[in-house]
Design an enzyme around this catalytic site. Structure first.
Site, PDB file in Angstrom:
ATOM      1  CD  GLU A 104       9.772 -25.001   2.528  1.00  0.00           C
ATOM      2  OE1 GLU A 104      10.154 -25.096   3.713  1.00  0.00           O
ATOM      3  OE2 GLU A 104      10.297 -25.616   1.588  1.00  0.00           O
ATOM      4  CD  GLU A 124      13.897 -21.948   3.641  1.00  0.00           C
ATOM      5  OE1 GLU A 124      13.880 -20.913   2.947  1.00  0.00           O
ATOM      6  OE2 GLU A 124      12.858 -22.558   3.968  1.00  0.00           O
TER       7      GLU A 124
HETATM    8  N1  3HC Z   1      14.026 -21.397  15.016  1.00  0.00           N
HETATM    9  C1  3HC Z   1      14.329 -21.272  16.323  1.00  0.00           C
HETATM   10  N2  3HC Z   1      14.430 -20.088  16.952  1.00  0.00           N
HETATM   11  C2  3HC Z   1      14.200 -18.986  16.233  1.00  0.00           C
HETATM   12  C3  3HC Z   1      13.876 -19.025  14.858  1.00  0.00           C
HETATM   13  C4  3HC Z   1      13.781 -20.308  14.242  1.00  0.00           C
HETATM   14  N3  3HC Z   1      13.454 -20.433  12.961  1.00  0.00           N
HETATM   15  N4  3HC Z   1      13.702 -17.771  14.415  1.00  0.00           N
HETATM   16  C5  3HC Z   1      13.904 -16.970  15.454  1.00  0.00           C
HETATM   17  N5  3HC Z   1      14.207 -17.690  16.562  1.00  0.00           N
HETATM   18  C6  3HC Z   1      14.474 -17.189  17.920  1.00  0.00           C
HETATM   19  C7  3HC Z   1      15.710 -16.307  17.961  1.00  0.00           C
HETATM   20  O1  3HC Z   1      16.867 -17.079  18.144  1.00  0.00           O
HETATM   21  C8  3HC Z   1      15.413 -15.401  19.138  1.00  0.00           C
HETATM   22  O2  3HC Z   1      15.713 -16.120  20.301  1.00  0.00           O
HETATM   23  P1  3HC Z   1      16.282 -15.366  21.612  1.00  0.00           P
HETATM   24  O3  3HC Z   1      15.242 -14.342  21.961  1.00  0.00           O
HETATM   25  O4  3HC Z   1      16.451 -16.454  22.583  1.00  0.00           O
HETATM   26  O5  3HC Z   1      17.571 -14.723  21.176  1.00  0.00           O
HETATM   27  C9  3HC Z   1      13.902 -15.233  19.072  1.00  0.00           C
HETATM   28  O6  3HC Z   1      13.425 -16.302  18.253  1.00  0.00           O
HETATM   29  C10 3HC Z   1      13.457 -13.921  18.447  1.00  0.00           C
HETATM   30  O7  3HC Z   1      14.139 -13.764  17.217  1.00  0.00           O
HETATM   31  P2  3HC Z   1      14.679 -12.324  16.754  1.00  0.00           P
HETATM   32  O8  3HC Z   1      15.421 -11.675  17.853  1.00  0.00           O
HETATM   33  O9  3HC Z   1      15.372 -12.535  15.459  1.00  0.00           O
HETATM   34  O10 3HC Z   1      13.290 -11.534  16.561  1.00  0.00           O
HETATM   35  P3  3HC Z   1      12.857 -10.521  15.423  1.00  0.00           P
HETATM   36  O11 3HC Z   1      11.480 -10.139  15.745  1.00  0.00           O
HETATM   37  O12 3HC Z   1      13.896  -9.480  15.240  1.00  0.00           O
HETATM   38  O13 3HC Z   1      12.827 -11.374  14.070  1.00  0.00           O
HETATM   39  C11 3HC Z   1      12.297 -13.231  12.623  1.00  0.00           C
HETATM   40  C12 3HC Z   1      11.923 -12.415  13.905  1.00  0.00           C
HETATM   41  C13 3HC Z   1      12.097 -12.329  11.397  1.00  0.00           C
HETATM   42  C14 3HC Z   1      11.389 -14.410  12.554  1.00  0.00           C
HETATM   43  C15 3HC Z   1      13.774 -13.642  12.705  1.00  0.00           C
HETATM   44  O14 3HC Z   1      14.002 -14.280  13.947  1.00  0.00           O
HETATM   45  C16 3HC Z   1      14.205 -14.597  11.633  1.00  0.00           C
HETATM   46  O15 3HC Z   1      14.526 -14.171  10.548  1.00  0.00           O
HETATM   47  N6  3HC Z   1      14.258 -15.917  11.966  1.00  0.00           N
HETATM   48  C17 3HC Z   1      14.781 -16.924  11.076  1.00  0.00           C
HETATM   49  C18 3HC Z   1      13.795 -17.295  10.026  1.00  0.00           C
HETATM   50  C19 3HC Z   1      14.357 -18.397   9.152  1.00  0.00           C
HETATM   51  O16 3HC Z   1      15.491 -18.390   8.764  1.00  0.00           O
HETATM   52  N7  3HC Z   1      13.504 -19.360   8.829  1.00  0.00           N
HETATM   53  C20 3HC Z   1      13.891 -20.433   7.986  1.00  0.00           C
HETATM   54  C21 3HC Z   1      14.421 -21.545   8.819  1.00  0.00           C
HETATM   55  S1  3HC Z   1      15.073 -22.860   7.839  1.00  0.00           S
HETATM   56  C22 3HC Z   1      13.707 -23.709   7.294  1.00  0.00           C
HETATM   57  O17 3HC Z   1      12.603 -23.292   7.522  1.00  0.00           O
HETATM   58  C23 3HC Z   1      13.979 -24.971   6.565  1.00  0.00           C
HETATM   59  C24 3HC Z   1      12.780 -25.491   5.849  1.00  0.00           C
HETATM   60  O18 3HC Z   1      12.798 -25.054   4.501  1.00  0.00           O
HETATM   61  C25 3HC Z   1      12.756 -26.975   5.843  1.00  0.00           C
END
Ligand code: 3HC
Ligand code: NAI
Length: 698
Positions: A104, A124
């Site tokens: 975004e 999301e």
């Molecule tokens: N917030 C906080 N922590 C996060 C995070 C996030 N969005 N995304 C990942 N992390 C943390 C994980 O918990 C993990 O922590 P740990 O090592 O302590 O267990 C660390 O980052 C690494 O994450 P992964 O093990 O998942 O690492 P990968 O490299 O396999 O994947 C990724 C990376 C593709 C970024 C994956 O973590 C992911 O899909 N994250 C979530 C992304 C997401 O859902 N974003 C949308 C959030 S909601 C939002 O943005 C609302 C908005 O519209 C207002």
């Protein structure tokens, strides 16, 4: 700007760099840093702002760890509106994964450049949310309604090139993004390119049919979920109202989603899945063993799928069968599975041939002399398994990991058949093994830390979600399932029908009802296991008389075309059979059970609370490391709806006291044997504590 956002002038370009490991999530500090940066750029002589990120990825979204806490300013939608409103040209440079609020941020920027390996997406929905910082309003203005609905409803990231086709990314480059992005900004400035504000563009109108198609697809692929419906409403609003109004509605629905128990459940799942990969007591820096080749013993239902999982991950496999004929049969099934994947468009012909080429067959254990890992998947016969492990001990090189795919047997006893129990553990896959994501990794009493850590790491490579289990009959998943299946059968004889029991659980969210699952697995499996036991050890006859009678009638389940249901030979569609209902009623009478009306709520409560009650025992015994691990087992192995968070999260969300009261009620009605509450549940209720609190303080 601050610890996580830096601001450096490069000629006329203000280069704003986010550095908030591990994934540059939009914490309060990042939001503040970006806001300060955009304000500073207004009057510092810069002509453009370039937003890029350090580390492995562009901003991967809002900071999920901040959810549920009081929101701190600046709020993301306001920040992004201010970025978009900038008079200076704002360009986002994307690498890694620009997700959620991160993407975004890019959409609010005026132009977007991405390295070719990057992916972008709005995931999301997977957290029970919707893009809450303008994503539902800006994406349709750029990519159109249909493509945006697909992107936001699926939550699946798309490669940069595809995003380029939708206009979501303006330029895709190979190689060094930092240099290419600066070059791109200079080009834009030289061409006198004006700022381009997405919010000022109109959404191309589409007919109702586009929204209807999206709603129909949601009803199927996101059955029971609330967020997708809110997303459709937001995108429709983007089309029918001005940006500001659409954004207001988006905000309202985002806040509503945040309060929704479904989102809390899905956030729990996100963290539980990552937590499950960590093994208590094993240092994350433990040196791992190299796994460059592996062997599978037994090319049946499970062995074939296990071999495919490794071959698909690039690891060569030697498949051992009992003789040439069995080997040919096993390899032929693998061939037909690959052909199926090509036909369904899951794999290209070349890729399938490549993967298949990594599997070779043999009938002599000498072929396993150099492999780094062996997984045994022969018949579920403890003596045969011990015999095979003794042979493996003689055939395999020192340090090779020896694993069993047993569903129920004692991994310690199997390990004791070797002279190296430290190299032995369980790797319990789920059928079909090349598709199902769950892997229970069973830690024996003597399993070496590095062997366990190696397998946990390896599970990611073969695209499985691994959960550690201690040794017990059935490990985490199948042990808990016994109470679940027992109650399903009891509900059936006490007053239900296969359809009514299945419907109650399916409507509640399970991927499949328990009676259909039993037909799929084969009723003969449990029958044979019971026949092997003395009559007084088979459990409650009311829970197995009906399936036993069906097996004796030749109704083995899907494999024989008939079980609790009749199956259409072509479509495999089930239909009820009055003959089965007659068996149920006859057996109920023979057991002295007076049939009564059983409503869906009773079916759900009996099955789910039986499941969770055993879960508490498993936790107390230390078989599972933590409640979230049990939830992950059920989500990835048993079709439990993710939006309910798994059995343990569900019970916690209902309230442990309410769950205990219902279990006590069942104990009164149905007796102690099946319904004695787990001591841990009683203890937590007595102390007024939550399961989370117990897990945190353990
Ligand atoms: N917030 C906080 N922590 C996060 C995070 C996030 N969005 N995304 C990942 N992390 C943390 C994980 O918990 C993990 O922590 P740990 O090592 O302590 O267990 C660390 O980052 C690494 O994450 P992964 O093990 O998942 O690492 P990968 O490299 O396999 O994947 C990724 C990376 C593709 C970024 C994956 O973590 C992911 O899909 N994250 C979530 C992304 C997401 O859902 N974003 C949308 C959030 S909601 C939002 O943005 C609302 C908005 O519209 C207002
Ligand atoms: P299966 O009967 O389909 O296959 C077993 C294969 O092992 C047969 O092809 C047989 O020829 C071969 N075999 C037997 N003895 C052998 C030997 N000495 N050397 C080499 N090969 C030999 O059985 P399935 O269903 O694949 O089960 C295998 C194991 O996986 C069992 O322990 C089972 O409990 C477990 N399991 C099964 C699941 C399922 O859904 N079928 C799920 C998870 C685990």
């Amino acid at each position: 700007m601050n610890d996580v956002v830096s601001y450096v002038m490069d000629g006329e370009i203000a280069v704003v760099t986010v550095n908030n490991p591990p994934v540059n999530a939009l914490s309060q500090a990042v939001r503040q840093g970006l806001l300060d940066a955009i304000r500073r750029s207004a009057d510092d002589g810069s002509r453009a702002v370039l937003i890029l990120c350090e580390g492995r990825t562009f901003i991967a979204g809002a900071d999920i760890t901040e959810f549920g806490k009081p929101m701190a300013e600046p709020y993301l939608p306001d920040l992004l509106n201010e970025i978009e409103a900038s008079e200076k040209l704002v360009v986002a440079a994307i690498h890694g994964t620009a997700l959620g609020g991160g993407f975004e941020t890019a959409l609010a920027s005026h132009y977007r450049i991405a390295v070719d390996s990057a992916k972008v997406g709005l995931p999301e929905v997977k957290l029970g949310l919707l893009p809450g910082a303008g994503g539902t309003q800006r994406a349709p203005r750029i990519a159109g309604v249909a493509a945006s609905l697909e992107l936001i409803l699926s939550g699946a990231p798309i490669p940069a090139a595809k995003a380029g086709q939708f206009g979501l990314v303006d330029k895709v480059v190979p190689g060094d993004l930092g240099a290419a992005a600066r070059e791109y900004v200079r080009e834009l400035l030289d061409a006198g390119t004006p700022v381009r504000r997405t919010s000022e563009q109109a959404v191309e109108a589409v007919g109702d049919d586009v929204f209807d198609t999206a709603a129909a697809s949601v009803a199927k692929r996101a059955r029971g979920q609330t967020a997708p419906h809110r997303i459709i409403e937001c995108v429709r609003t983007a089309m029918t109202t001005p940006f500001a109004e659409g954004q207001k509605r988006e905000r309202e629905l985002f806040m509503e989603s945040m309060q929704d128990p479904q989102s809390k459940a899905l956030q729990h799942v996100f963290f539980a899945e990552r937590e499950a990969a960590k093994v208590v007591g094993i240092d994350k820096d433990t040196p791992l063993r190299d796994i460059n080749s592996m062997g599978v013993i037994g090319g049946g239902t499970m062995g074939g799928g296990i071999a495919m999982s490794f071959a698909n991950a690039g690891i060569p496999v030697t498949l051992i069968e009992i003789n040439d004929e069995a080997l040919e049969r096993g390899l032929a099934i693998i061939d037909s599975n690959y052909a199926g994947s090509v036909k369904r468009g899951k794999l290209s012909e070349d890729k399938a041939a490549d993967c298949r080429g990594r599997i070779t067959g043999a009938t002599d254990y000498a072929a396993l002399a150099d492999v780094d890992l062996v997984i045994e998947a022969v018949f579920e016969d403890p003596e045969l398994k011990k015999e095979i492990f003794a042979k493996l001990d003689a055939a395999c090189k020192p340090g090779a990991i020896l694993a069993t795919n047993t569903s129920y047997q004692d991994v310690n006893a199997i390990a004791a058949a070797t002279g190296r129990p430290e190299d032995v553990l369980g790797m319990h896959f789920f059928s079909p093994a090349h598709i199902m994501k769950l892997l229970e990794v069973v830690r024996g009493d003597e399993t070496a830390d590095d062997a366990l850590a190696t397998v946990m790491k390896l599970s990611k490579k073969i695209r499985k979600v691994a959960v550690v289990s201690g040794v017990c009959y059935g490990f985490i998943g199948n042990r808990m399932l016994q109470g679940y299946f027992r109650e399903a059968q009891l509900c059936l004889v006490e007053g239900g029908s296969p359809e009514s029991v299945d419907k109650a659980m399916f409507d509640w969210g399970m991927a499949m009802g328990p009676i259909s699952v039993a037909d799929l697995a084969g009723l003969d499996v449990g029958y044979k296991a019971r026949q092997a036991l003395p009559a007084d050890e088979r459990g409650d006859p009311a829970a197995y008389r009906v399936p036993d009678v069906l097996v004796e009638m030749g109704r083995l389940g899907q494999k024989s075309g008939k079980g609790f249901y009749n199956y259409d030979p072509e479509t495999r569609r089930p239909s009820p059979d009055p003959e089965v209902q007659a068996v149920i009623e006859r057996e109920a009478a023979a057991l002295g059970i007076e049939r009564r009306e059983i409503d869906a709520q009773e079916v759900v409560d009996r099955l789910i609370f039986a499941l969770a009650n055993e879960g508490f025992r498993i936790l107390e015994e230390g078989i599972a490391q933590r409640p979230g691990d049990i939830d992950i087992v059920y989500l990835y192995g048993y079709g439990f709806p993710a939006w309910r968070g798994g059995p343990m999260h569900y019970v916690e969300s209902v309230g442990l006291d309410k769950a205990l009261a219902r279990i006590e009620e069942f104990r009164e009605r149905f007796g102690d044997e099946n319904w004695a509450p787990a001591p841990l549940l009683e203890k937590l209720v007595a102390e007024g504590r939550s399961l989370k609190d117990w897990a945190d303080r353990k």
